[in-house]
Design an enzyme around this catalytic site. Structure first.
Site, PDB file in Angstrom:
ATOM      1  N   ALA A 102      57.912  31.397  46.255  1.00 62.95           N
ATOM      2  CA  ALA A 102      56.720  30.753  45.485  1.00 62.95           C
ATOM      3  C   ALA A 102      55.702  30.947  46.786  1.00 62.95           C
ATOM      4  O   ALA A 102      56.179  30.988  47.888  1.00 62.95           O
ATOM      5  CB  ALA A 102      57.304  29.463  45.163  1.00 62.95           C
TER       6      ALA A 102
ATOM      7  N   GLY B  49      61.960  31.396  45.432  1.00 63.25           N
ATOM      8  CA  GLY B  49      61.600  31.652  44.013  1.00 63.25           C
ATOM      9  C   GLY B  49      61.893  33.059  43.618  1.00 63.25           C
ATOM     10  O   GLY B  49      62.421  33.196  42.573  1.00 63.25           O
TER      11      GLY B  49
ATOM     12  N   GLU C 176      65.752  33.198  42.996  1.00 63.62           N
ATOM     13  CA  GLU C 176      65.891  32.471  41.864  1.00 63.62           C
ATOM     14  C   GLU C 176      65.241  33.215  40.540  1.00 63.62           C
ATOM     15  O   GLU C 176      66.167  33.280  39.549  1.00 63.62           O
ATOM     16  CB  GLU C 176      65.057  31.070  42.018  1.00 63.62           C
ATOM     17  CG  GLU C 176      65.680  30.165  43.001  1.00 63.62           C
ATOM     18  CD  GLU C 176      65.089  29.031  43.143  1.00 63.62           C
ATOM     19  OE1 GLU C 176      63.582  29.033  43.222  1.00 63.62           O
ATOM     20  OE2 GLU C 176      65.636  27.747  43.026  1.00 63.62           O
TER      21      GLU C 176
ATOM     22  N   GLU D 253      64.193  27.621  51.727  1.00 65.21           N
ATOM     23  CA  GLU D 253      63.443  26.414  51.369  1.00 65.21           C
ATOM     24  C   GLU D 253      63.387  25.280  52.457  1.00 65.21           C
ATOM     25  O   GLU D 253      62.744  24.745  52.818  1.00 65.21           O
ATOM     26  CB  GLU D 253      63.347  25.719  49.883  1.00 65.21           C
ATOM     27  CG  GLU D 253      62.969  26.986  48.852  1.00 65.21           C
ATOM     28  CD  GLU D 253      64.051  27.849  48.357  1.00 65.21           C
ATOM     29  OE1 GLU D 253      65.197  27.937  48.998  1.00 65.21           O
ATOM     30  OE2 GLU D 253      63.939  28.335  47.291  1.00 65.21           O
TER      31      GLU D 253
HETATM   32  N1  DAK Z   1      54.097  32.533  50.400  1.00 65.02           N
HETATM   33  C1  DAK Z   1      52.764  32.931  50.447  1.00 65.02           C
HETATM   34  N2  DAK Z   1      52.551  33.982  51.673  1.00 65.02           N
HETATM   35  C2  DAK Z   1      53.667  34.802  51.923  1.00 65.02           C
HETATM   36  C3  DAK Z   1      54.873  34.199  51.311  1.00 65.02           C
HETATM   37  C4  DAK Z   1      55.325  33.260  50.680  1.00 65.02           C
HETATM   38  N3  DAK Z   1      56.386  32.990  50.203  1.00 65.02           N
HETATM   39  N4  DAK Z   1      55.868  34.975  52.278  1.00 65.02           N
HETATM   40  C5  DAK Z   1      55.122  35.862  52.855  1.00 65.02           C
HETATM   41  N5  DAK Z   1      53.909  35.638  52.800  1.00 65.02           N
HETATM   42  C6  DAK Z   1      52.673  36.426  53.168  1.00 65.02           C
HETATM   43  C7  DAK Z   1      52.554  35.802  54.636  1.00 65.02           C
HETATM   44  O1  DAK Z   1      51.773  34.812  55.048  1.00 65.02           O
HETATM   45  C8  DAK Z   1      51.695  37.114  55.319  1.00 65.02           C
HETATM   46  O2  DAK Z   1      50.448  36.901  54.938  1.00 65.02           O
HETATM   47  P1  DAK Z   1      49.157  37.343  55.925  1.00 65.02           P
HETATM   48  O3  DAK Z   1      49.431  36.476  57.155  1.00 65.02           O
HETATM   49  O4  DAK Z   1      49.344  38.841  56.276  1.00 65.02           O
HETATM   50  O5  DAK Z   1      47.994  36.894  55.238  1.00 65.02           O
HETATM   51  C9  DAK Z   1      52.217  38.362  54.365  1.00 65.02           C
HETATM   52  O6  DAK Z   1      52.622  37.792  53.281  1.00 65.02           O
HETATM   53  C10 DAK Z   1      53.425  39.169  55.181  1.00 65.02           C
HETATM   54  O7  DAK Z   1      54.133  38.303  55.842  1.00 65.02           O
HETATM   55  P2  DAK Z   1      54.937  38.211  57.157  1.00 65.02           P
HETATM   56  O8  DAK Z   1      53.693  38.797  58.032  1.00 65.02           O
HETATM   57  O9  DAK Z   1      55.278  36.957  57.282  1.00 65.02           O
HETATM   58  O10 DAK Z   1      55.984  39.530  56.999  1.00 65.02           O
HETATM   59  P3  DAK Z   1      57.338  39.696  57.969  1.00 65.02           P
HETATM   60  O11 DAK Z   1      57.782  40.795  57.584  1.00 65.02           O
HETATM   61  O12 DAK Z   1      56.954  39.167  59.290  1.00 65.02           O
HETATM   62  O13 DAK Z   1      58.177  38.180  57.410  1.00 65.02           O
HETATM   63  C11 DAK Z   1      59.567  37.015  55.730  1.00 65.02           C
HETATM   64  C12 DAK Z   1      58.707  38.603  56.144  1.00 65.02           C
HETATM   65  C13 DAK Z   1      59.718  37.295  54.286  1.00 65.02           C
HETATM   66  C14 DAK Z   1      60.566  36.812  56.483  1.00 65.02           C
HETATM   67  C15 DAK Z   1      58.315  36.043  55.935  1.00 65.02           C
HETATM   68  O14 DAK Z   1      56.923  36.235  55.269  1.00 65.02           O
HETATM   69  C16 DAK Z   1      58.823  34.700  55.277  1.00 65.02           C
HETATM   70  O15 DAK Z   1      59.481  34.008  55.818  1.00 65.02           O
HETATM   71  N6  DAK Z   1      58.155  34.410  54.384  1.00 65.02           N
HETATM   72  C17 DAK Z   1      58.491  33.001  53.537  1.00 65.02           C
HETATM   73  C18 DAK Z   1      59.831  33.060  52.838  1.00 65.02           C
HETATM   74  C19 DAK Z   1      60.064  31.737  52.113  1.00 65.02           C
HETATM   75  O16 DAK Z   1      60.085  30.783  52.991  1.00 65.02           O
HETATM   76  N7  DAK Z   1      60.208  31.666  50.912  1.00 65.02           N
HETATM   77  C20 DAK Z   1      60.708  30.516  50.114  1.00 65.02           C
HETATM   78  C21 DAK Z   1      59.290  29.863  49.684  1.00 65.02           C
HETATM   79  S1  DAK Z   1      59.396  28.429  48.867  1.00 65.02           S
HETATM   80  C22 DAK Z   1      59.480  25.600  41.561  1.00 65.02           C
HETATM   81  C23 DAK Z   1      59.850  26.983  41.869  1.00 65.02           C
HETATM   82  C24 DAK Z   1      60.252  27.691  42.691  1.00 65.02           C
HETATM   83  C25 DAK Z   1      59.795  26.983  44.105  1.00 65.02           C
HETATM   84  C26 DAK Z   1      58.917  25.801  44.125  1.00 65.02           C
HETATM   85  C27 DAK Z   1      59.178  25.367  42.855  1.00 65.02           C
HETATM   86  N8  DAK Z   1      58.901  25.004  40.421  1.00 65.02           N
HETATM   87  C28 DAK Z   1      59.444  25.386  39.328  1.00 65.02           C
HETATM   88  C29 DAK Z   1      58.216  23.553  40.796  1.00 65.02           C
HETATM   89  C30 DAK Z   1      60.091  28.265  45.108  1.00 65.02           C
HETATM   90  C31 DAK Z   1      59.712  27.529  46.312  1.00 65.02           C
HETATM   91  C32 DAK Z   1      59.871  28.762  47.403  1.00 65.02           C
HETATM   92  O17 DAK Z   1      60.099  29.919  47.170  1.00 65.02           O
END
Ligand code: DAK
Length: 258
Positions: A66, A109, A112, A132
């Site tokens: 997400a 997400g 998921e 998360e």
């Molecule tokens: N959200 C927003 N931006 C993201 C992102 C994300 N999840 N993942 C990556 N980006 C963006 C980065 O901020 C970066 O943007 P800029 O800085 O260039 O503006 C760009 O994508 C490239 O990412 P990186 O520079 O970080 O790329 P790397 O190759 O160095 O790293 C990475 C890749 C995937 C390891 C890293 O980006 C990372 O850790 N990303 C976050 C992964 C994460 O934590 N995912 C879980 C998010 S929480 C719900 C349903 C579902 C959910 C919630 C509620 N409801 C039904 C209510 C789900 C929640 C989640 O998924």
């Protein structure tokens, strides 16, 4: 229909491909993407020329979760009012088979979303995870439930509690992935699978999918009863007559979808 964050293509083989298209943020699933994805899938679900859908991303990411920037300042009430969960529920209710073609990151997400699909084909670079916990929360769209059913308690616990990712090979061994293919073959493989499924009788496809999904939320007794009823119901379709007579007459069946 006009979409900004996804690309939808259909073809004469009877399947559609929906590509998540926010490459600059690794296909992070913001509200607009989820809205468009749900609308596209529901419209394809209603389209008689389409029997099966592929959901995919790009080489680097299926979806990295997400959109964290969109959620960062949200309160519990904001999250409740946004009611994103209802969109995930609408994907769960899609009747036609969904194939996830996954390359690169399928996180949070994104992971998921793959698990809402019915078949997961991964490239060698696919990486699955529920990170998360690293941003102060936990999976919220089925990650604790579907992942546990797919890979078992201990692997699910490890993935959710540590936030560690697993590679395609481990996901395959754990039962989360149907098959692994080289990156350049990913879409081809998913399309072959989609074309094969699309060549089957559509009503039986839907009922088979519905019956398998029933196994996840019922007892074996009720599930078997549900299966039996769907099985008998298929004997009221023209496709059952056609399928069985075609076999007896040693010819290829021509499905009518009714
Ligand atoms: N959200 C927003 N931006 C993201 C992102 C994300 N999840 N993942 C990556 N980006 C963006 C980065 O901020 C970066 O943007 P800029 O800085 O260039 O503006 C760009 O994508 C490239 O990412 P990186 O520079 O970080 O790329 P790397 O190759 O160095 O790293 C990475 C890749 C995937 C390891 C890293 O980006 C990372 O850790 N990303 C976050 C992964 C994460 O934590 N995912 C879980 C998010 S929480 C719900 C349903 C579902 C959910 C919630 C509620 N409801 C039904 C209510 C789900 C929640 C989640 O998924």
């Amino acid at each position: 229909m006009d979409y900004k964050t996804i690309l939808v293509t259909t073809n004469e083989k009877g399947f559609a491909t929906v590509q998540l298209n926010r490459p600059q943020v690794l296909n992070a699933l913001n509200r607009e993407v989820m809205d468009e994805l749900v609308r596209a899938l529901e419209s394809l679900d209603q389209d008689d020329s389409i029997k099966c859908m592929i959901i995919t991303g790009n080489k680097k990411a299926f979806a990295a979760g997400a959109d964290i920037k969109e959620m960062a300042d949200a309160t519990a009430v904001d999250m409740l009012v946004r009611d994103q969960l209802s969109k995930w529920d609408r994907i769960r209710k899609i009747k036609k088979p969904l194939i996830a073609a996954v390359s690169g990151f399928a996180l949070g997400g994104g992971c998921e979303l793959t698990m809402l699909c019915d078949i997961i084909i991964a490239s060698e670079t696919a990486t699955f995870g529920q990170p998360e916990i690293n941003i102060g929360v936990m999976p919220g769209a089925g990650g604790t439930q579907r992942l546990t059913r797919a890979v078992g308690k201990y692997r699910a616990m490890e993935m959710v509690l540590t936030g560690n990712f697993i590679k395609a090979e481990e996901a395959h061994q754990a039962g989360l992935v149907n098959k692994i293919v080289p990156v350049e073959m990913l879409l081809h493989e998913a399309e072959e699978m989609a074309a094969l499924i699309a060549s089957k009788p559509p009503v039986a496809l839907k009922m088979a999918k519905e019956s398998i999904l029933k196994a996840f939320d019922t007892t074996i007794e009720t599930g078997l009863e549900f299966e039996r009823k769907n099985f008998y119901l298929l004997f009221s379709t023209e496709d059952q007559q056609e399928g069985m007579h075609a076999f007896v007459e040693k010819r290829k069946p021509k499905w009518k979808g009714k």
